[in-house]
Write an enzyme that holds these catalytic residues in place. Sequence first.
Site, short mmCIF file in Angstrom:
data_model
loop_
_atom_site.label_atom_id
_atom_site.label_comp_id
_atom_site.label_asym_id
_atom_site.label_seq_id
_atom_site.Cartn_x
_atom_site.Cartn_y
_atom_site.Cartn_z
CG HIS A 10 0.38 0.30 2.50
ND1 HIS A 10 0.82 -0.83 3.39
CD2 HIS A 10 0.08 1.41 3.78
CE1 HIS A 10 0.90 -0.16 4.43
NE2 HIS A 10 1.06 0.97 4.12
CG HIS A 62 7.31 4.85 0.61
ND1 HIS A 62 7.37 6.01 1.49
CD2 HIS A 62 7.72 3.78 1.46
CE1 HIS A 62 7.41 5.68 2.83
NE2 HIS A 62 6.91 4.16 2.86
#
Length: 177
Positions: free
Chosen positions: A43, A125
């Site tokens: 995620h 990220h």
Amino acid sequence: MPESKRLFFAIELPADIQTQVIHWRAQHFPPEAGRPVAAANLHLTLAFLGEISAEKQRALEGLAGRIRQPGFTLHLDDAGQWLRSRVIWLGSRQPPRGLLQLADMLRAQASRSGCYQSPQPFHPHITLLRDASRAVPIPPPGFRWSFPVSEFALYESQFIQGRTRYTPLNRWTLTTE
């Protein structure tokens, strides 16, 4: 003492992108490079909230539900390693403005609600490996995944039977403007 949950707002990767990223990771990083993050846990965190009471969770969910922002396309075309935190990550060379705005709004709401927010700037990220060894070569540019982002979610992080699991608790749709 009221029960609290470890929560964060995030963008989920579509299942097909998860599969492609896991395959790419297996091709480019040997098993000794670090501890891989499970496919289901991939995620992009928008705002980490920490340990949150049920009351504060309801308030944050109400604030998240008021966000009116168009969706955007996310391109994953960058990778790197943070030596201090021992993380190998996948990200975007030029994060879309919509992603940065969404993260800023959620982080600001969390901060105003008394949730700790890192003083570090937001660096979008996806964590690929944890406990990464010191000298892991990062694949050269040339990889790229893209997908439309039309929603974000509130997740609970739980450590159960030696494994971390991320469970979505609520989702919000971005507008289609």
